[in-house]
Design a protein around this motif. Structure first.
Motif, short mmCIF file in Angstrom:
data_model
loop_
_atom_site.label_atom_id
_atom_site.label_comp_id
_atom_site.label_asym_id
_atom_site.label_seq_id
_atom_site.Cartn_x
_atom_site.Cartn_y
_atom_site.Cartn_z
N GLU A 100 0.69 -1.29 0.01
CA GLU A 100 0.02 0.10 -0.16
C GLU A 100 0.91 1.36 -0.07
O GLU A 100 1.90 1.31 0.49
CB GLU A 100 -0.79 -0.03 1.25
CG GLU A 100 -1.91 -1.06 1.36
CD GLU A 100 -2.96 -0.97 0.63
OE1 GLU A 100 -3.16 0.27 -0.22
OE2 GLU A 100 -3.86 -1.71 0.25
N ASP A 101 0.42 2.29 -0.58
CA ASP A 101 0.98 3.71 -0.57
C ASP A 101 2.30 3.51 -1.33
O ASP A 101 3.28 4.35 -0.56
CB ASP A 101 0.90 4.24 0.92
CG ASP A 101 -0.52 4.45 1.38
OD1 ASP A 101 -1.57 4.76 0.65
OD2 ASP A 101 -0.80 4.14 2.51
N ALA A 102 2.69 2.83 -2.04
CA ALA A 102 4.07 2.80 -2.72
C ALA A 102 4.07 2.84 -4.15
O ALA A 102 3.12 2.35 -4.83
CB ALA A 102 4.61 1.34 -2.31
N ASP A 103 4.92 3.51 -4.86
CA ASP A 103 5.13 3.69 -6.19
C ASP A 103 6.13 2.59 -6.58
O ASP A 103 6.38 1.52 -6.01
CB ASP A 103 5.30 5.13 -6.53
CG ASP A 103 6.80 5.72 -5.88
OD1 ASP A 103 7.59 5.04 -5.25
OD2 ASP A 103 6.83 7.04 -5.66
N HIS A 104 6.97 3.01 -7.59
CA HIS A 104 7.91 2.20 -8.17
C HIS A 104 9.09 2.05 -7.25
O HIS A 104 9.96 1.19 -7.38
CB HIS A 104 8.23 2.62 -9.53
CG HIS A 104 9.08 1.80 -10.44
ND1 HIS A 104 8.57 0.40 -10.74
CD2 HIS A 104 10.21 1.86 -10.73
CE1 HIS A 104 9.54 -0.26 -11.50
NE2 HIS A 104 10.56 0.45 -11.48
N MET A 105 9.31 3.07 -6.29
CA MET A 105 10.70 3.13 -5.70
C MET A 105 10.62 2.32 -4.32
O MET A 105 11.13 3.20 -3.43
CB MET A 105 11.15 4.74 -5.60
CG MET A 105 11.21 5.31 -7.22
SD MET A 105 12.12 4.45 -8.36
CE MET A 105 13.77 4.86 -7.44
N LEU A 106 10.13 1.43 -4.38
CA LEU A 106 10.15 0.58 -2.90
C LEU A 106 11.32 0.49 -2.22
O LEU A 106 11.40 0.67 -0.99
CB LEU A 106 9.45 -0.74 -3.32
CG LEU A 106 7.99 -0.96 -3.83
CD1 LEU A 106 7.80 -2.20 -4.49
CD2 LEU A 106 7.02 -0.75 -2.71
N PRO A 107 12.40 0.34 -2.67
CA PRO A 107 13.64 0.10 -1.89
C PRO A 107 14.03 1.39 -1.14
O PRO A 107 14.66 1.15 0.01
CB PRO A 107 14.80 -0.13 -2.88
CG PRO A 107 14.21 -0.90 -3.94
CD PRO A 107 12.79 0.06 -4.15
#
Length: 250
Positions: A226-233
């Motif tokens: 949830e509440d995450a785009d492509h830049m998870l790291p």
């Protein structure tokens, strides 16, 4: 070994492969967590960070093999994000005996037909070269960065992108990437490595279509964040670490 790399921690080896537009700094937060229990290897891909630029072509899959050979790693868990996930997938398909487990974070995929909108977005950025400020403005105006741009990691994201564009402008015009054949998209049923797949719920539609392709993988688990785009790291390193730890202990 001409690639820039760093090794920290002790335990089972984990190799982290960063995506396009960034460098090993992408792993700053996740790597610091992983080093509590693992030997963590991060490196700058060819043309990124402190590694040398490609001359005419780059074979990123063979670069991973060369790095593991140099470090005398017979086998490792591989974590790849975005294009790093594409590299990790191809590596696992072509050198399955070298991969103990596979973690893919919003990966791209060789052979996947990306949408016209996706291609137009990247073409617009390239067409604005050599104006790096304009390239940055266009790049950041995308769902890819909609969460990270409002996070404490915005400055690091911008620094890595600026560095990437500056290096990209110096690459030879005839540069090309070499990938194993046939493309991974046609071989996913052969991917027998135990796999963990992450994607942010606010990521691009194309990346969700890629995720659907990975449902062909026999032994794979999907996690949407949830509440995450492509830049998870950068934005969700704690969540990634917790899920990774459970995956490794399973």
């Amino acid at each position: 070994m001409d690639l820039h790399f760093e090794v920290n921690g002790k335990g089972l080896p984990v190799v982290l492969i960063h995506g396009s537009g960034v460098d090993l700094r992408q792993w700053t937060f996740l790597a610091s967590l992983l080093t509590k229990n693992y030997q963590v290897i991060v490196f700058d891909g060819r043309g990124a960070g402190k590694s040398p630029s490609p001359i005419k072509h780059a074979n990123y899959v063979e670069d991973v093999l060369a790095l593991m050979d140099y470090l005398e790693l017979n086998q490792a868990t591989i974590i790849g994000h975005s294009m790093g996930g594409q590299i990790a997938t191809d590596f696992a398909l072509n050198y399955p005996e070298r991969v103990s487990k596979l973690v893919l974070i919003a990966p791209s995929l060789t052979g996947f037909p990306y949408s016209k909108e996706f291609e137009q977005y990247h073409n617009k950025i390239l067409e604005s070269a050599p104006n790096i400020d304009k390239m940055l403005e266009l790049a950041l105006h995308s769902p890819t960065y909609q969460v990270v741009i409002d996070s404490p990691h915005k400055d690091l994201t911008v620094q890595m992108l600026r560095h990437h564009f500056g290096r990209l402008l110096k690459w030879p015009a005839e540069f090309c990437m070499i990938w194993p054949q046939p493309p991974a998209m046609e071989r996913l049923e052969e991917l027998n490595t135990e796999t963990l797949f992450f994607i942010g719920k606010k990521d691009l539609a194309d990346n969700f279509r890629v995720a659907d392709c990975f449902r062909k993988v026999p032994n794979i688990r999907f996690i949407e964040i949830e509440d995450a785009d492509h830049m998870l790291p950068l934005t969700h390193s704690e969540v990634l670490y917790q899920e990774f730890t459970a995956f490794m202990e399973d």
